[in-house]
Design an enzyme around this catalytic site. Sequence first.
Site, PDB file in Angstrom:
ATOM      1  N   GLY A 116     -15.568  -5.840  -3.849  1.00 25.16           N
ATOM      2  CA  GLY A 116     -15.984  -4.507  -3.435  1.00 25.16           C
ATOM      3  C   GLY A 116     -15.576  -3.428  -4.406  1.00 25.16           C
ATOM      4  O   GLY A 116     -16.338  -2.484  -4.668  1.00 25.16           O
ATOM      5  N   ALA A 117     -14.375  -3.536  -4.976  1.00 27.41           N
ATOM      6  CA  ALA A 117     -13.927  -2.532  -5.941  1.00 27.41           C
ATOM      7  C   ALA A 117     -14.785  -2.570  -7.198  1.00 27.41           C
ATOM      8  O   ALA A 117     -15.094  -1.522  -7.780  1.00 27.41           O
ATOM      9  CB  ALA A 117     -12.463  -2.778  -6.300  1.00 27.41           C
ATOM     10  N   LYS A 130     -13.524  -4.897   2.545  1.00 26.19           N
ATOM     11  CA  LYS A 130     -14.459  -3.819   2.213  1.00 26.19           C
ATOM     12  C   LYS A 130     -15.923  -4.186   2.438  1.00 26.19           C
ATOM     13  O   LYS A 130     -16.748  -3.307   2.714  1.00 26.19           O
ATOM     14  CB  LYS A 130     -14.253  -3.363   0.764  1.00 26.19           C
ATOM     15  CG  LYS A 130     -12.944  -2.628   0.537  1.00 26.19           C
ATOM     16  CD  LYS A 130     -12.872  -2.068  -0.867  1.00 26.19           C
ATOM     17  CE  LYS A 130     -11.590  -1.265  -1.069  1.00 26.19           C
ATOM     18  NZ  LYS A 130     -11.557  -0.592  -2.381  1.00 26.19           N
ATOM     19  N   ASN A 177     -14.918   1.746   2.169  1.00 23.82           N
ATOM     20  CA  ASN A 177     -13.468   1.914   2.071  1.00 23.82           C
ATOM     21  C   ASN A 177     -12.932   2.972   3.036  1.00 23.82           C
ATOM     22  O   ASN A 177     -11.731   3.156   3.145  1.00 23.82           O
ATOM     23  CB  ASN A 177     -13.047   2.275   0.636  1.00 23.82           C
ATOM     24  CG  ASN A 177     -13.238   3.746   0.326  1.00 23.82           C
ATOM     25  OD1 ASN A 177     -14.210   4.373   0.764  1.00 23.82           O
ATOM     26  ND2 ASN A 177     -12.329   4.308  -0.452  1.00 23.82           N
ATOM     27  N   THR A 197      -8.866  -1.832   2.494  1.00 21.97           N
ATOM     28  CA  THR A 197      -8.605  -2.418   1.189  1.00 21.97           C
ATOM     29  C   THR A 197      -8.870  -3.915   1.259  1.00 21.97           C
ATOM     30  O   THR A 197      -9.365  -4.434   2.272  1.00 21.97           O
ATOM     31  CB  THR A 197      -7.175  -2.091   0.711  1.00 21.97           C
ATOM     32  OG1 THR A 197      -7.015  -2.537  -0.632  1.00 21.97           O
ATOM     33  CG2 THR A 197      -6.119  -2.733   1.599  1.00 21.97           C
ATOM     34  N   GLY A 228      -4.264   2.779 -11.372  1.00 27.25           N
ATOM     35  CA  GLY A 228      -5.114   3.217 -10.280  1.00 27.25           C
ATOM     36  C   GLY A 228      -4.569   4.346  -9.439  1.00 27.25           C
ATOM     37  O   GLY A 228      -5.120   4.641  -8.381  1.00 27.25           O
ATOM     38  N   ASP A 249     -14.509   5.392  -3.162  1.00 27.43           N
ATOM     39  CA  ASP A 249     -13.948   4.780  -4.368  1.00 27.43           C
ATOM     40  C   ASP A 249     -14.651   5.230  -5.639  1.00 27.43           C
ATOM     41  O   ASP A 249     -14.035   5.334  -6.699  1.00 27.43           O
ATOM     42  CB  ASP A 249     -14.013   3.253  -4.281  1.00 27.43           C
ATOM     43  CG  ASP A 249     -12.910   2.665  -3.420  1.00 27.43           C
ATOM     44  OD1 ASP A 249     -11.853   3.319  -3.274  1.00 27.43           O
ATOM     45  OD2 ASP A 249     -13.091   1.554  -2.898  1.00 27.43           O
ATOM     46  N   SER A 278       0.816  -1.212   0.000  1.00 27.79           N
ATOM     47  CA  SER A 278       0.000   0.000   0.000  1.00 27.79           C
ATOM     48  C   SER A 278       0.854   1.268   0.000  1.00 27.79           C
ATOM     49  O   SER A 278       1.812   1.392   0.773  1.00 27.79           O
ATOM     50  CB  SER A 278      -0.927   0.023   1.216  1.00 27.79           C
ATOM     51  OG  SER A 278      -1.656   1.234   1.264  1.00 27.79           O
TER      52      SER A 278
END
Length: 290
Positions: free
Chosen positions: A133-134, A71, A92, A67, A248, A107, A20
């Site tokens: 989740g993303a 999530k 998030n 993350t 991203g 997000d 991260s």
Amino acid sequence: MQITGKTKLLGVIGDPIAHSLSPVMHNAAIAHLGLDYIYLPFQIKPEDLSVAIEGFRAINLQGFNITIPHKQAIIPLLAEISSTARLVGAVNTVYQTPQGWAGTNTDVQGFIAPLKKMRDWQGTQVLILGYGGAARAVVAGCQQLGCKEIHVAGRNSEKLLDFWQSWADFPGLVSIHPWEQRAILLPHVDLVVNTTPIGTTPDVHTSPVELSMTGLKSGAIAYDLIYNPAKTLFLHQAEQAGATILNGLEMLVQQGAAALEMWLGCPVPLDVMQQSLVSYQGLPTIVKAL
């Protein structure tokens, strides 16, 4: 930045979390603003999530980001969630309230921020790889952009069906496809988005697509939500096929800035946050300036 007994804590949780870059950009913004906060990474195993959340309350953590893979799993542990998080079905960003932890989702605005600068998305088709989740944030973002058809491909047929059924309040918004059909869909979509962790450091030699993406539609955009490495194998494949590629990084910055503003109660410097990531050792950038 000097840490004292008065320094307030923020953080990010995930498993894994070592990759991260959120601490880099958040601490850069905090230092620029001259505030007495520090943002830390916490590796939390799925089986330890509820214990960790209780512990965060005990040490007076001011807020935290979430993350993979927490999530969705965190939702039952929160006192309340925002309408955006409820729509997406994933959280998030978490912050304190008198009633307990509350969650929201930044997000969606992070995802669409770079896309809005690139073209008009009304009437376009999208292929989303993955159903976590993303991916839910991407569906909500594509809906906001006005995309006509949103295709979702995934490996597990039961989870894929659950994903489709979760959008029952929006009939016709999402169509689902077996993982094997993603190559068939590529020539028809204007945007293909990788929401899976496939290709993330250290597994940089993997990709969610076949060895070739030659079937991509002319003028298509390939968007990988991964930002480390800056150019995944998926993006290399798309670039070789003539697509415009986007990682991203800006999504990370935009969603992070929204969360940080919520915690700090003041505007934060987007340029400082992005530059901290661009200049971070070993991370070249392929995203345009904010």
